[in-house]
Design an enzyme around this catalytic site. Structure first.
Site, PDB file in Angstrom:
ATOM      1  N   ILE F  90      69.252  37.379  33.876  1.00  0.00           N
ATOM      2  CA  ILE F  90      68.897  37.203  35.284  1.00  0.00           C
ATOM      3  C   ILE F  90      67.518  36.566  35.371  1.00  0.00           C
ATOM      4  O   ILE F  90      66.572  37.040  34.733  1.00  0.00           O
ATOM      5  CB  ILE F  90      68.909  38.570  35.985  1.00  0.00           C
ATOM      6  CG1 ILE F  90      70.356  39.035  36.101  1.00  0.00           C
ATOM      7  CG2 ILE F  90      68.212  38.521  37.329  1.00  0.00           C
ATOM      8  CD1 ILE F  90      70.543  40.241  36.965  1.00  0.00           C
ATOM      9  N   CYS F  91      67.424  35.495  36.145  1.00  0.00           N
ATOM     10  CA  CYS F  91      66.130  34.810  36.280  1.00  0.00           C
ATOM     11  C   CYS F  91      65.125  35.749  36.937  1.00  0.00           C
ATOM     12  O   CYS F  91      65.330  36.216  38.067  1.00  0.00           O
ATOM     13  CB  CYS F  91      66.278  33.556  37.122  1.00  0.00           C
ATOM     14  SG  CYS F  91      64.674  32.795  37.493  1.00  0.00           S
ATOM     15  N   ILE F  92      64.038  36.000  36.259  1.00  0.00           N
ATOM     16  CA  ILE F  92      63.089  37.007  36.740  1.00  0.00           C
ATOM     17  C   ILE F  92      62.402  36.572  38.031  1.00  0.00           C
ATOM     18  O   ILE F  92      62.204  37.390  38.942  1.00  0.00           O
ATOM     19  CB  ILE F  92      62.073  37.356  35.622  1.00  0.00           C
ATOM     20  CG1 ILE F  92      61.223  38.566  36.022  1.00  0.00           C
ATOM     21  CG2 ILE F  92      61.207  36.179  35.249  1.00  0.00           C
ATOM     22  CD1 ILE F  92      60.455  39.156  34.852  1.00  0.00           C
TER      23      ILE F  92
END
Lengths: 97, 143, 120, 97, 120, 143
Positions: F90-92
């Site tokens: 998941i893109c932070i």
């Protein structure tokens, strides 16, 4: 009469076209968000005798303020003007897809 | 009743409700709803209710942490709520599906944490019906 | 107050949740005995088609929600004639048990006759 | 050659039109989700000699399976067929707005 | 492996976050010295216009992200000629300091020449 | 190397990555991504990574509680992750903006709760670049 809010680009969404198919005489149209790109689209020409408004902040954000100023028949309004339009019209219909 | 809007008085004031269907940071429409709400209040109108539905329920997600130089819509809704005692209602069914829960809902659903922001309230779709019935204007923000 | 309401149903079923959540809002209104009418227009007319098999994409039937509406006193749907024509859907193909389908030519006039319009 | 995935209705989104403007000879088109309503749209006729596929589950969900069967030149595929198309083409371009 | 990548930028700025998040992904690729090109097409060409004043809607400038790209070696943007024409935007109006704008007539052929296409 | 897919063997197997931009329960595309991922695996292909970006980060929201008769995409991703040891990233930055945080991120951002689902991992956009560089096919699910 109805106030129509169109918030999507007429080049990628049917929102404006669908709105115009549901436009009755005496209705008003307000372009907001990506809806302001309608300034560059032919479809608006069918509304020459109608009340067409454009939210100035959204046009300015997108570099369309100068264009809006020269497209005839389009009135630029601010947020207070938007509120006023909403008091003057009913129902208010949003075309956001 | 006339309302005072800064220096001048406006007549007639109207009762508005807003329906917000979009999450912050995905499309512009939640930000537009906030701007319109502020304009309504500063023009002296009344906001009967703001109903958050569909992805709009993410406006009440307390753990969103946008970068400092981007808008924090949840925080701005909360400020406005405190200032004007607004009724900010989040559709409970839409919020359950999408993962915005109050402490009580989290316990009921056996989830480990809750994230509903203070100032927002979970309630059923009847609150939208009630808003329609009791407002002179309804404006929808979606997309 | 009351406020006669029109639900403007303009999204196709299944591709997005809006069609489903729109019908849920209409059901809630009807259950509370608020006066609400439905206008199917644009891609919304696809909600009315028969032979939907949403179980093939692991979704619940949205037509089932439509079929529930007459139980709440919603026995008439407005349908935009030009939306049907544009999509090649014959009006006689649209059939919802217990519901009278009224095709309309001028959606703008209908919309303007309501105090409140919910768009889905 | 390219495999194009179109997932929005051509009646409300420019996805299909935009895809067709970027279609090269030898490319393939797969209709998924609301993209299957393209079966009812004129735009597909410009692709008569191309490989056009439709995901059967998405057509069936929307009551369009029978129609898909009679639109000439459209091949119905299942999920395994989709995977196979992806191995046979590259790049894979999604048109989802 | 590598995999020459094309970022297909087809959304207008500000109305949705996709244009911004797309450019952020491109910046990340460029910073990692992956070969990535940009094609502005459809409403994506609106990202290139000058005179953007997003502060009027409380947003950050997306043009600033574009202006950062040459620092990462991205010195050429492809722009779809027919997308410009359809929107009434004259090619000479498009100017990004440090970037050569290449208008193309056949986006399909360009797209097919890449191993990977990211759509935003 | 040939892979076994149930009864038969497929050649050649390929290395795929997926990019998922959409939340569950908003549009169909997250569900399509899940179906496609299952089909890839059952056809004997390899999934190098699934990268969740934009609204797609909501796929990793552990406190979503959809009704029993609706799909639970987060749970299904988790099952698939366990079964195939998938790399679900998941893109932070996208997740911070939208309110999906790990325990560690919640502490760092001074938020009261965390909601990142087990089996998902927060990481930077470089993981998308890396997936592109190391996969033979990238398929995007958005909208």
């Amino acid at each position: 009469m109805t106030l129509h809010l169109v918030s999507k680009s007429p080049f990628s969404s049917s929102a404006l076209r669908d709105c115009l198919q549901s436009f009755a005489e005496g209705d008003a149209l307000l372009l907001i968000e990506d809806g302001v790109y309608a300034l560059r689209h032919d479809a608006l020409q069918t509304l020459q005798n109608s009340a067409v408004y454009c939210l100035e902040a959204d046009a300015a954000a997108r570099g369309q303020r100068e264009l809006a100023a020269i497209v005839s028949g389009i009135k630029m309004i601010d947020d207070a003007g938007w509120v006023k339009l909403c008091t003057q019209h009913n129902p208010i219909v949003s075309w956001f897809r | 009743m006339p309302r005072s809007a800064g220096h001048f008085t406006i007549w007639p004031a109207m009762k508005f409700s807003l329906a917000v269907y979009s999450a912050p940071h995905s499309t512009q429409s939640a930000a537009s709803a906030l701007r319109f709400a502020k304009a309504l209040l500063s023009e002296g109108h009344e906001i009967y209710r703001i109903f958050f539905y569909c992805d709009g329920i993410q406006n009440g997600n307390s753990i969103a942490a946008p970068p400092q130089d981007e808008a924090d819509l949840t925080g701005e809704w909360q400020d406005l709520q405190r200032q004007y005692n607004l009724d900010l209602v989040i559709c409970i069914a839409a919020a359950q599906r999408r993962g915005v829960l109050s402490q009580r809902e989290a316990e009921r659903q056996e989830k480990l944490s809750a994230n509903l922001a203070e100032g927002f309230e979970l309630a059923g779709l009847g609150q939208l019906t009630d808003a329609v019935a009791n407002s002179e204007r309804l404006v929808t923000f979606g997309g | 107050m009351g406020n006669k309401t029109l639900a403007l149903c303009r999204t196709a079923p299944y591709g997005s949740a809006l069609a489903r959540e729109g019908l849920e809002a209409v059901l809630a209104s009807a259950a509370m005995e608020q006066e609400v009418d439905l206008l199917f227009i644009g891609d919304g007319i696809f909600q009315l088609l028969g032979n939907q098999s949403p179980e093939e994409i692991q979704q619940k039937s949205q037509r089932r929600n439509l079929l529930a509406l007459p139980m709440f006193g919603l026995e008439q749907f407005y349908v935009c004639a030009s939306s049907l024509a544009e999509r090649g859907v014959k009006p006689k193909l649209i059939e919802i048990p217990g519901v009278e389908i009224k095709t309309i030519e001028q959606p703008g006039a209908l919309i303007a006759s309501y105090q409140c319009v919910l768009s889905f």
